[in-house]
Scaffold this motif. Structure first.
Motif, mmCIF file in Angstrom:
data_model
loop_
_atom_site.group_PDB
_atom_site.id
_atom_site.type_symbol
_atom_site.label_atom_id
_atom_site.label_comp_id
_atom_site.label_asym_id
_atom_site.label_seq_id
_atom_site.Cartn_x
_atom_site.Cartn_y
_atom_site.Cartn_z
ATOM 1 N N TYR A 106 -8.640 12.857 -8.736
ATOM 2 C CA TYR A 106 -8.286 12.305 -7.421
ATOM 3 C C TYR A 106 -7.062 13.017 -6.865
ATOM 4 N N ASN A 107 -7.219 13.555 -5.657
ATOM 5 C CA ASN A 107 -6.064 14.110 -4.951
ATOM 6 C C ASN A 107 -5.607 13.021 -3.977
ATOM 7 N N ILE A 108 -4.471 12.418 -4.289
ATOM 8 C CA ILE A 108 -3.998 11.284 -3.485
ATOM 9 C C ILE A 108 -2.801 11.736 -2.665
ATOM 10 N N SER A 109 -2.926 11.648 -1.350
ATOM 11 C CA SER A 109 -1.839 12.119 -0.488
ATOM 12 C C SER A 109 -1.966 11.530 0.910
ATOM 13 N N ILE A 110 -0.829 11.331 1.533
ATOM 14 C CA ILE A 110 -0.797 10.911 2.936
ATOM 15 C C ILE A 110 -1.521 11.946 3.803
ATOM 16 N N ASN A 111 -1.445 13.217 3.377
ATOM 17 C CA ASN A 111 -2.026 14.281 4.198
ATOM 18 C C ASN A 111 -3.540 14.201 4.286
ATOM 19 N N ASN A 112 -4.163 13.543 3.311
ATOM 20 C CA ASN A 112 -5.614 13.372 3.397
ATOM 21 C C ASN A 112 -5.965 12.480 4.576
ATOM 22 N N LYS A 113 -5.097 11.517 4.860
ATOM 23 C CA LYS A 113 -5.352 10.627 5.991
ATOM 24 C C LYS A 113 -5.117 11.359 7.316
ATOM 25 N N LEU A 114 -4.162 12.301 7.275
ATOM 26 C CA LEU A 114 -3.844 13.016 8.512
ATOM 27 C C LEU A 114 -4.988 13.932 8.958
ATOM 28 N N LYS A 115 -5.945 14.111 8.094
ATOM 29 C CA LYS A 115 -7.092 14.980 8.397
ATOM 30 C C LYS A 115 -6.593 16.375 8.775
ATOM 31 N N GLY A 116 -7.187 16.975 9.816
ATOM 32 C CA GLY A 116 -6.754 18.317 10.168
ATOM 33 C C GLY A 116 -7.151 19.309 9.088
ATOM 34 N N GLU A 117 -6.980 20.585 9.400
ATOM 35 C CA GLU A 117 -7.339 21.615 8.436
ATOM 36 C C GLU A 117 -6.186 22.594 8.317
ATOM 37 N N SER A 118 -5.986 23.154 7.139
ATOM 38 C CA SER A 118 -4.883 24.107 7.011
ATOM 39 C C SER A 118 -5.446 25.494 6.714
ATOM 40 N N SER A 144 -9.057 1.158 -3.039
ATOM 41 C CA SER A 144 -8.336 0.679 -1.846
ATOM 42 C C SER A 144 -7.607 1.823 -1.146
ATOM 43 N N LEU A 145 -7.106 2.799 -1.906
ATOM 44 C CA LEU A 145 -6.461 3.954 -1.275
ATOM 45 C C LEU A 145 -7.492 4.821 -0.553
ATOM 46 N N ARG A 146 -8.690 4.937 -1.159
ATOM 47 C CA ARG A 146 -9.735 5.747 -0.533
ATOM 48 C C ARG A 146 -10.167 5.128 0.801
ATOM 49 N N LYS A 147 -10.247 3.804 0.782
ATOM 50 C CA LYS A 147 -10.649 3.085 1.995
ATOM 51 C C LYS A 147 -9.702 3.385 3.157
ATOM 52 N N LYS A 148 -8.439 3.611 2.817
ATOM 53 C CA LYS A 148 -7.432 3.932 3.841
ATOM 54 C C LYS A 148 -7.412 5.421 4.177
ATOM 55 N N GLY A 149 -8.198 6.215 3.453
ATOM 56 C CA GLY A 149 -8.296 7.641 3.759
ATOM 57 C C GLY A 149 -7.318 8.516 2.997
ATOM 58 N N MET A 194 0.833 -1.218 0.000
ATOM 59 C CA MET A 194 0.000 0.000 0.000
ATOM 60 C C MET A 194 0.867 1.268 0.000
ATOM 61 N N LYS A 195 2.005 1.216 0.749
ATOM 62 C CA LYS A 195 2.903 2.378 0.806
ATOM 63 C C LYS A 195 3.479 2.685 -0.571
ATOM 64 N N ASP A 196 3.877 1.592 -1.281
ATOM 65 C CA ASP A 196 4.453 1.763 -2.615
ATOM 66 C C ASP A 196 3.421 2.378 -3.550
ATOM 67 N N LEU A 197 2.202 1.866 -3.446
ATOM 68 C CA LEU A 197 1.121 2.352 -4.292
ATOM 69 C C LEU A 197 0.878 3.840 -4.029
ATOM 70 N N LEU A 198 0.845 4.184 -2.748
ATOM 71 C CA LEU A 198 0.621 5.578 -2.361
ATOM 72 C C LEU A 198 1.730 6.466 -2.917
ATOM 73 N N GLN A 199 2.959 6.003 -2.786
ATOM 74 C CA GLN A 199 4.073 6.817 -3.277
ATOM 75 C C GLN A 199 4.013 6.995 -4.790
ATOM 76 N N LYS A 200 3.674 5.932 -5.503
ATOM 77 C CA LYS A 200 3.610 6.020 -6.958
ATOM 78 C C LYS A 200 2.502 6.969 -7.414
ATOM 79 N N LEU A 201 1.401 6.980 -6.672
ATOM 80 C CA LEU A 201 0.233 7.736 -7.143
ATOM 81 C C LEU A 201 0.042 9.074 -6.431
ATOM 82 N N SER A 202 0.957 9.430 -5.531
ATOM 83 C CA SER A 202 0.800 10.690 -4.800
ATOM 84 C C SER A 202 0.700 11.863 -5.764
#
Lengths: 213, 203
Positions: B52-64, B34-39, B1-9
Motif C-alpha cells: 500500500y502506498n499511502i499518501s495525501i498526494n494520492n488524493k490530490l490526483k494529478g499526474e507527475s 477507510s483510507l482507501r475510501k478517502k482516496g 483520519m488525519k492522525d491515521l494518515l500521518q502515522k501510516l504515510s
C-alpha cells in the motif's frame, strides 16, 4: 469551506481563464491542504511575485463570477492586507510579495519545493511548513494558532529555519518579525501546551534585545 | 483520519500497519479500507502480497513527470519532489525536457527511453528552444540511439539544433563528461554525463 477537491477544481477553472502563464505561492490553509494537514479551508491564500501577475489572476477570477470584498472585515486595519474576492462562501486572498507583517522572501521561495501545475498556465508552489508557521503569527487569529499547532504536532520542526528566517525578515525591513514570532510561539507554548523548546523563544527575544540596544 | 494518515504515510503492508498501530489483522485491513475510501491509498501486488502506498498526494490526483517516466522506463525512479499536473496529461516531450532540467543523473538516464515514443519533433524543438536545451536533447537522442531502437529525429530538429562553430561546449550535469561517447559530445558540443557502464540497465 473549500474542500481539497473543490480547491483543485477552482484552481483548474482559474487556470483555464488565465491569459498568460503565472507562478503563485500557496500559503496558509491552502498550503496546508496541499501538504496534507487539513481537509478544508475558509479561503485560498496566494502570494504573487508582482502586481502584474495578481492582475491577471484577478481578471480570471472575476470572469468566473468572483467579486471584490473589503479586507478590513477579515484582517482588520493592518498593512499589506490582501485583495479579497468572494463567490458564495468561497474566498480568494491575494497578496503581492508581502503577507501582512512578513515578506515572502527569496529563501521562502526556494523552500517552496512542492509544485502543483494546473493545465499550462497556473503553477502553484507550496510554502514550506516552517514558513507557514512564521506567517501564521502575522495574522494571529485563533484559527491560525490552531493551524500552527497542527504543523508543530505533525513534523519535526527545524527551529533554526524559523529563527534564521526571522533574522532575514528583520534584514528585509520587517523589524518586528522576531518579536511577533517570539510572542506567538510563547503563546502556543504556554496556552496550547505545545512542545516548543524554551531556548527557541529565548533566542528570538535575544534578537529583540539586540535590536533595542 | 488525519492522525491515521500521518502515522501510516509511506509504503506499507498489512504487517507493518499492524505493527505501527498495534492492532490485529482485521483492524489493519479496516484502516486501509477507510483510507482507501478517502482516496489516500494506491495498491500494488508483489507476488501474493499487497503493498500500500499511502499518501495525501494520492488524493490530490494529478499526474507527475516522474509517474510518466516510471510508466515507460525500465529504470524506476523514487519521486524526489512533488510536481503534480492537473487538467492535462503531460506530454512525453514536456517530460523529457523536465528530466533534462532536473540535472539529475538517474532521472535523465531513465528518461532516455522516451525517445522510443516521441513523435512530435516540432513540439520537442519548441520546448527545447524555450528552455535552451536543444543541443542537450540532440546529444541524448544520439546516445539513446546507441542502446535502443528509437523513432527517427526529424531533419529540421537536427539541422536547427546542431552547434555553430563559435559555440562552446556545455554540460548537461556540471563537470560530468563521458569517456565513451566523445563522438556524440563532439557533434553536439555537449558533455554527456554517462559512460557505457551507466547504460547497462537498458540492456
Amino acid at each position: 469551506m473549500i474542500s481539497i477537491d473543490r480547491q483543485q477544481q477552482l484552481l483548474l477553472n482559474v487556470a483555464r481563464k488565465l491569459k498568460k502563464k503565472i507562478t503563485v505561492y500557496a500559503v496558509g490553509g491552502t498550503a496546508m491542504m496541499f501538504l496534507g494537514y487539513k481537509d478544508s479551508t475558509l479561503d485560498i491564500d496566494l502570494v504573487f511575485e508582482n502586481e502584474k501577475d495578481r492582475n491577471l489572476f484577478k481578471e480570471a477570477i472575476k470572469s468566473i463570477g468572483y467579486q471584490e470584498m473589503d479586507a478590513i472585515k477579515v484582517y482588520g486595519i493592518k498593512r499589506n492586507t490582501p485583495e479579497m474576492f468572494k463567490l458564495d462562501d468561497e474566498r480568494f486572498d491575494l497578496f503581492v510579495v508581502e503577507v501582512i507583517d512578513f515578506i515572502f522572501s527569496d529563501n521562502m521561495r526556494k523552500r517552496a519545493e512542492q509544485i502543483h501545475q494546473f493545465e499550462d498556465s497556473l503553477v502553484v508552489k507550496i510554502a514550506d511548513p516552517h514558513d507557514i508557521i512564521l506567517m501564521k503569527c502575522a495574522t494571529d487569529r485563533i484559527k491560525d494558532k490552531d493551524d500552527a499547532r497542527k504543523i508543530i504536532n505533525s513534523i519535526k520542526i527545524d527551529w533554526d529555519i524559523i529563527i534564521n528566517e526571522a533574522k532575514n525578515q528583520i534584514e528585509l525591513g520587517k523589524t518586528k518579525a522576531a518579536f511577533e514570532l517570539g510572542e506567538f510561539l510563547e503563546d502556543l507554548k504556554v496556552n496550547m501546551k505545545l512542545e516548543i523548546p524554551q531556548k527557541v523563544v529565548n533566542k528570538l527575544f535575544d534578537i529583540v534585545k539586540k535590536q533595542i540596544k | 483520519m488525519k492522525d491515521l494518515l500521518q502515522k501510516l504515510s509511506g509504503i506499507q503492508t498489512i504487517e507493518s500497519i499492524k505493527d505501527i498501530l498495534k492492532v490485529n489483522k482485521s483492524m489493519a485491513v479496516y484502516y486501509v479500507y477507510s483510507l482507501r475510501k478517502k482516496g489516500y491509498v494506491k495498491t500494488k501486488r508483489q507476488g501474493n502480497k499487497r503493498i500500500y502506498n499511502i499518501s495525501i498526494n494520492n488524493k490530490l490526483k494529478g499526474e507527475s513527470y516522474y509517474d510518466i517516466i516510471n510508466q515507460y522506463s525500465p529504470i524506476k525512479l523514487s519521486i524526489p519532489i512533488i510536481y503534480k499536473i492537473y487538467g492535462k496529461k503531460p506530454s512525453l516531450e514536456e517530460t523529457l525536457i523536465y528530466a533534462i532540467k532536473t540535472k539529475s543523473l538517474r532521472t535523465i538516464l531513465a528518461s532516455l527511453v522516451l525517445f522510443k515514443r516521441i513523435n512530435d519533433w516540432a513540439e520537442l524543438y519548441r520546448l527545447a528552444k524555450e528552455n535552451h536545451v536543444e543541443r542537450q536533447v540532440g546529444a541524448l537522442y544520439d546516445l539513446a540511439r546507441k542502446i535502443m531502437k528509437v523513432r527517427r529525429m526529424n531533419k529540421k530538429f537536427r539541422n536547427n539544433s546542431l552547434p555553430k562553430k563559435e559555440y562552446k561546449y556545455q554540460y548537461i550535469i556540471q563537470d560530468l563528461k563521458s569517456k565513451d561517447f566523445s563522438e556524440i559530445e563532439k557533434t553536439w558540443k555537449i558533455y554527456l554525463p554517462f559512460n557505457e557502464k551507466d547504460l547497462e540497465e537498458y540492456k
